[in-house]
Design a protein around this motif. Structure first.
Motif, mmCIF file in Angstrom:
data_model
loop_
_atom_site.group_PDB
_atom_site.id
_atom_site.type_symbol
_atom_site.label_atom_id
_atom_site.label_comp_id
_atom_site.label_asym_id
_atom_site.label_seq_id
_atom_site.Cartn_x
_atom_site.Cartn_y
_atom_site.Cartn_z
ATOM 1 N N GLU A 156 39.170 47.803 59.329
ATOM 2 C CA GLU A 156 38.615 48.224 60.615
ATOM 3 C C GLU A 156 38.512 49.739 60.739
ATOM 4 N N GLN A 157 39.369 50.462 60.008
ATOM 5 C CA GLN A 157 39.438 51.909 60.210
ATOM 6 C C GLN A 157 38.900 52.735 59.047
ATOM 7 N N VAL A 158 38.685 52.117 57.905
ATOM 8 C CA VAL A 158 38.207 52.847 56.729
ATOM 9 C C VAL A 158 36.834 52.314 56.330
ATOM 10 N N PRO A 159 35.782 53.096 56.534
ATOM 11 C CA PRO A 159 34.428 52.617 56.253
ATOM 12 C C PRO A 159 34.223 52.117 54.827
ATOM 13 N N HIS A 160 34.918 52.689 53.860
ATOM 14 C CA HIS A 160 34.692 52.334 52.458
ATOM 15 C C HIS A 160 35.449 51.085 52.019
ATOM 16 N N ALA A 161 36.306 50.568 52.860
ATOM 17 C CA ALA A 161 37.184 49.473 52.429
ATOM 18 C C ALA A 161 36.723 48.139 52.994
ATOM 19 N N ARG A 162 36.827 47.112 52.167
ATOM 20 C CA ARG A 162 36.560 45.748 52.627
ATOM 21 C C ARG A 162 37.467 44.796 51.865
ATOM 22 N N PHE A 163 38.306 44.085 52.586
ATOM 23 C CA PHE A 163 39.194 43.108 51.974
ATOM 24 C C PHE A 163 38.872 41.734 52.541
ATOM 25 N N THR A 164 38.669 40.760 51.685
ATOM 26 C CA THR A 164 38.431 39.395 52.135
ATOM 27 C C THR A 164 39.732 38.601 52.089
ATOM 28 N N LYS A 165 39.688 37.418 52.699
ATOM 29 C CA LYS A 165 40.852 36.546 52.667
ATOM 30 C C LYS A 165 41.228 36.227 51.227
ATOM 31 N N LYS A 166 40.215 35.976 50.407
ATOM 32 C CA LYS A 166 40.461 35.652 49.003
ATOM 33 C C LYS A 166 41.082 36.838 48.267
ATOM 34 N N ASP A 167 40.589 38.063 48.539
ATOM 35 C CA ASP A 167 41.161 39.262 47.924
ATOM 36 C C ASP A 167 42.661 39.340 48.177
ATOM 37 N N ARG A 175 25.799 30.821 49.510
ATOM 38 C CA ARG A 175 26.955 29.950 49.715
ATOM 39 C C ARG A 175 28.243 30.754 49.773
ATOM 40 N N GLU A 176 28.359 31.778 48.896
ATOM 41 C CA GLU A 176 29.557 32.614 48.889
ATOM 42 C C GLU A 176 29.679 33.387 50.190
ATOM 43 N N LYS A 177 28.519 33.845 50.726
ATOM 44 C CA LYS A 177 28.557 34.602 51.972
ATOM 45 C C LYS A 177 29.045 33.741 53.127
ATOM 46 N N GLU A 178 28.738 32.410 53.073
ATOM 47 C CA GLU A 178 29.149 31.516 54.137
ATOM 48 C C GLU A 178 30.591 31.064 53.960
ATOM 49 N N ASP A 179 31.127 31.218 52.783
ATOM 50 C CA ASP A 179 32.494 30.791 52.488
ATOM 51 C C ASP A 179 33.474 31.628 53.307
ATOM 52 N N PRO A 180 34.327 30.997 54.135
ATOM 53 C CA PRO A 180 35.292 31.751 54.944
ATOM 54 C C PRO A 180 36.179 32.669 54.110
ATOM 55 N N GLU A 181 36.461 32.283 52.857
ATOM 56 C CA GLU A 181 37.333 33.107 52.016
ATOM 57 C C GLU A 181 36.675 34.429 51.637
ATOM 58 N N ASN A 182 35.339 34.504 51.726
ATOM 59 C CA ASN A 182 34.635 35.737 51.390
ATOM 60 C C ASN A 182 34.327 36.595 52.613
ATOM 61 N N GLN A 183 34.793 36.160 53.773
ATOM 62 C CA GLN A 183 34.630 36.947 54.986
ATOM 63 C C GLN A 183 35.762 37.979 55.074
ATOM 64 N N PRO A 184 35.552 39.065 55.834
ATOM 65 C CA PRO A 184 36.617 40.063 55.984
ATOM 66 C C PRO A 184 37.918 39.419 56.459
ATOM 67 N N VAL A 185 39.018 39.892 55.908
ATOM 68 C CA VAL A 185 40.314 39.296 56.223
ATOM 69 C C VAL A 185 40.662 39.509 57.695
ATOM 70 N N GLU A 186 41.366 38.527 58.259
ATOM 71 C CA GLU A 186 41.855 38.620 59.628
ATOM 72 C C GLU A 186 43.312 38.194 59.644
ATOM 73 N N GLY A 187 44.125 38.941 60.376
ATOM 74 C CA GLY A 187 45.521 38.573 60.503
ATOM 75 C C GLY A 187 45.702 37.416 61.465
ATOM 76 N N LYS A 188 46.927 36.950 61.604
ATOM 77 C CA LYS A 188 47.225 35.839 62.497
ATOM 78 C C LYS A 188 46.949 36.257 63.938
ATOM 79 N N GLU A 189 46.270 35.388 64.661
ATOM 80 C CA GLU A 189 45.878 35.697 66.039
ATOM 81 C C GLU A 189 47.108 36.012 66.885
ATOM 82 N N GLY A 190 47.011 37.105 67.641
ATOM 83 C CA GLY A 190 48.108 37.497 68.517
ATOM 84 C C GLY A 190 49.110 38.427 67.878
#
Length: 240
Positions: free
Chosen positions: A158-169, A11-26
């Motif tokens: 996107e540029q650092v293999p060791h880093a992962r930030f989610t929306k919630k983070d 369930r946590e994996k499907e939660d959008p807040e636990n997906q990698p962060v994305e900036g505002k489109e455009g």
């Protein structure tokens, strides 16, 4: 904030807040990225300090040089007891730069505190953090909104293999450092957050991918306790 757990439910994996962060489109950050310099700054600071302390220039620190190192580090907020006997792992009679760096970053309990003190007393680190803030402040209003911080987190992910930030983070850290709770970060608040972020990345040993984010590797085996298997590098600020 505690580091994210290594076990995540479906369930946590499907939660959008636990997906990698994305900036505002455009929207994208403009200009040259200064933050990659911060990934190497721990090695640079330790190397420069070692050269300064290695008075005879033989590539090893003797007992007298180590005593001077203890005093120098203490003045920068790093408290360590160091002797040739305890640090000379290859038993060649002196402490080389690798052994010196290991002493500064060893031990889960003291690692974050020592690296934090070493980097935050670095003029180069502070100057680069200030430049990162100026770039992230897209509308140049003197404040950083969560959408702007998300762009930086996405770029790093996107540029650092060791880093992962989610929306919630990102949202949690934003709220933690937004001390006056006005929904935006002042320069002081944002620079505190950025220092915290890049101290953790330095400890993990993150480095920029030659392919600029096309691959993501797992954390190195010697990662610190404040990083987990997900590669997420936001943790609670260290108590000094």
């Amino acid at each position: 904030l505690a580091a994210a757990g290594c076990c995540t439910s479906p369930r946590e994996k499907e939660d959008p807040e636990n997906q990698p962060v994305e900036g505002k489109e455009g929207e994208t950050l403009e200009g040259e990225a200064q933050w990659p310099q911060l990934l190497d700054i721990l090695e640079t600071e330790v190397g420069n300090l070692f050269v300064e302390l290695d008075v005879d220039g033989n590539g090893k620190l003797n007992e007298d040089e180590l005593k001077a190192a203890v005093d120098k580090l203490h003045s920068r907020g790093v408290c360590l007891a160091m002797t040739v006997e305890s640090l000379d792992l290859n038993k060649d009679g002196g402490v080389d730069v690798i052994e010196f760096r290991r002493a500064l970053t060893a031990g889960c309990k003291n690692r974050l505190r020592n690296v934090k003190a070493l980097l935050e007393s670095s003029h180069s680190f502070k100057d680069t953090i200030s430049k990162v803030f100026s770039r992230v402040d897209l509308d140049k209003n003197g404040f950083v909104e969560v959408s702007e911080l998300s762009l930086l987190a996405q770029e790093i992910t996107e540029q650092v293999p060791h880093a992962r930030f989610t929306k919630k983070d990102v949202e949690n850290e934003f709220q933690t450092f937004d001390q006056d709770k006005d929904g935006k970060l002042s320069r002081k608040e944002c620079e505190s957050l950025l220092q915290h972020m890049f101290v953790n990345l330095a400890i993990v040993g993150a480095s920029r991918s030659p392919n600029a984010g096309n691959s993501r590797r797992s954390l190195p085996a010697s990662r610190p306790s404040n990083a987990d298997d997900s590669g997420r590098c936001f943790t609670a600020p260290a108590k000094m």
